[in-house]
Design an enzyme around this catalytic site. Sequence first.
Site, PDB file in Angstrom:
ATOM      1  N   SER A  28       0.850  -1.206   0.000  1.00  0.00           N
ATOM      2  CA  SER A  28       0.000   0.000   0.000  1.00  0.00           C
ATOM      3  C   SER A  28       0.869   1.234   0.000  1.00  0.00           C
ATOM      4  CB  SER A  28      -0.890   0.006   1.247  1.00  0.00           C
ATOM      5  OG  SER A  28      -1.521   1.259   1.423  1.00  0.00           O
ATOM      6  N   TYR A  47      -2.711  -0.961  10.549  1.00  0.00           N
ATOM      7  CA  TYR A  47      -2.726  -1.256   9.120  1.00  0.00           C
ATOM      8  C   TYR A  47      -1.437  -0.806   8.442  1.00  0.00           C
ATOM      9  CZ  TYR A  47      -4.173  -1.085   4.203  1.00  0.00           C
ATOM     10  OH  TYR A  47      -4.242  -1.256   2.844  1.00  0.00           O
TER      11      TYR A  47
END
Length: 678
Positions: free
Chosen positions: A555, A568
């Site tokens: 990401s 996360y």
Amino acid sequence: MSHTTIAELIARSNRLGSDPKNTNYAGGNTSAKGAGIDPATGGPVDLMWVKGSGGDLGTLTEQGLAVLRLDRLRGLTEVYPGLDREDEMVAALDYTLHGRGGAAPSIDTAMHGLVEAAHVDHLHPDSGIALATAADGPELTRKIFGDRVIWVPWRRPGFQLGLDIAEIRKSNPQAIGVILGGHGITAWGETSDEAEAHSLEIIESAQRFIEENGRPAPFGPALPGYAPLPVDQRRAKAAALAPFLRGLVSTDRPQVGHFTDAESVLEFLAATQHPRLAALGTSCPDHFLRTKVKPLVLDLPAAASLTECRARLTELHESYREDYRAYYERHATADSPAMRGADPAIVLIPGVGMFSYGKDKQTARVAGEFYLNAINVMRGAESISRYAPIDEAEKFRIEYWALEEAKLARMPAPKPLATRIALVTGAASGIGKAIAQRLAAEGACVVIADLDGEEAAAVAAEIGTADIAIGVSADVTDEAQVQAAVDACVLAFGGIDIVVNNAGLSLSKSLLETTAADWDLQHNVMARGSFLMSKAAAKALIDQRLGGDIIYISSKNSVFAGPNNIAYSATKADQAHQVRLLAAELGEHGIKVNGINPDGVVRGSGIFAGGWGAQRAAVYGVEESGLGRYYAQRTLLKREVLPEHVANAAFALCSADFTHTTGLHVPVDAGVAAAFLR
């Protein structure tokens, strides 16, 4: 009349072809003769409809029929130049086509057209080939059928064989068909029903004779130590051997594999005569064109260790290649096509089962099915006589036939990822689903792995048949389930080439709101899950010795610090560094490891739909429905990132254009300056 004739032919073909006792996949052909209209003159013309080259009787449609003018076809007998030049007649068939002609005529077209019968079936039933390959096949044929079925000595398919059968039909008006030595059967009738009945009479009579007169244990007594392993043990051993075997049989070119532990294979390998019979090879041209002239057979007992098996298989593989080269050199002439490859198509492992190989999964599976047919043929022939296939010189004439070479040359070019096998985690939705769909569209076989096994199976079914995609249930936090997913991949397709670590979840909480359980859950799924999958896959990739690709869907958050995202983003940073670490470690094995850093992918995302979208929308003070637009507006390109954009990058990384790239992180974020790599 032609519509009725065609409908009857299709129905008969489908009935005969859908029952494996009648013929093998894509084997044999059927035909019908009848009246048609000449499109040029409007006058009547006698036609023949016959299954075209490469079609399958069980699924035949009208589009799969070749349509020929009977007068022109039979007129070729006046210009036939003789056996030495009979291959020229195949090109001549194009000038006998009616109208646009339909499908390409097969090599057996003359057999159908020259026989004076309205309906003709040519089939490859196991019972018929057992009789055709029996050492005393002519005598057995007379004993079983009297003068209703006539023995035809082996002759390569072609125009001359059509002339031979036509003469037999003319000289034996009482006959309903023939046994083609080493090959199969042909039957005929004046109606479609009669032809079908005659075909079934030959097949069933041969089978009944074998059952009633065959001796017990046709493969010989049991061979000590070669009995089948228990199911769990043999499948575990098969999964452990599959990548290593695929590496061996891909010496000349990459292959896709298929595994079966069918009872008939295990029974064959457990008996004393299997080495002798396997060495004799297959007989029917349809068989050995797909299985090669003979298989590679491991000569170790079922309990042999993996180390022993690998060492011996390496020796046997080299011997097989030398033997195949010698076979080619014994029979090749100046105008023979070049040798196509010396690797085996069939590998038999006592106590475990059979691996079969081909340019794609369907080809590999069908090769295995054909060897199952060959085992049935050998069982039948050995029950009533002695298995005596056609000699290797004749096999070579078929295998390296100029017509077969031309047929191969007409095949479409392979897709970019043909022969490659991918496993994608979290592939039942969103990015994972898009990647799986793209890889399959580019020619790869794909395993859809997801926590939701039912959804994984549904996505696989959307993509295609089990020859293209399968679904498996896998919790990537569970080491045993991860290994089971890799095992399922190598058993389904023979090996593994591409792994996409995509499974994930997202918890949007501030530092103070994030619990230890939140942290552990986030890291277990993505950091631990990616580690476990990469480890299990890398073992297979290294064993396979064909290189490969491991791709992490990381990401932009692995390098971009945003609010309320501690668990996360930290996990994504862990994944990002795994890419670098594994690229450094696995490079010596030719394994590339790369990552993709998307921006938030809202549309189609299971993560966003599961609550993450609402949480992130609240952080940014926007409506959840507008989150994708919000993300787009903060990018340099002002474009929303969709699952297919990430899939594009995944395909590029494992394509031929990126053979020298490893350790790379590819941004797919439409331009987020704060996430630029530095």
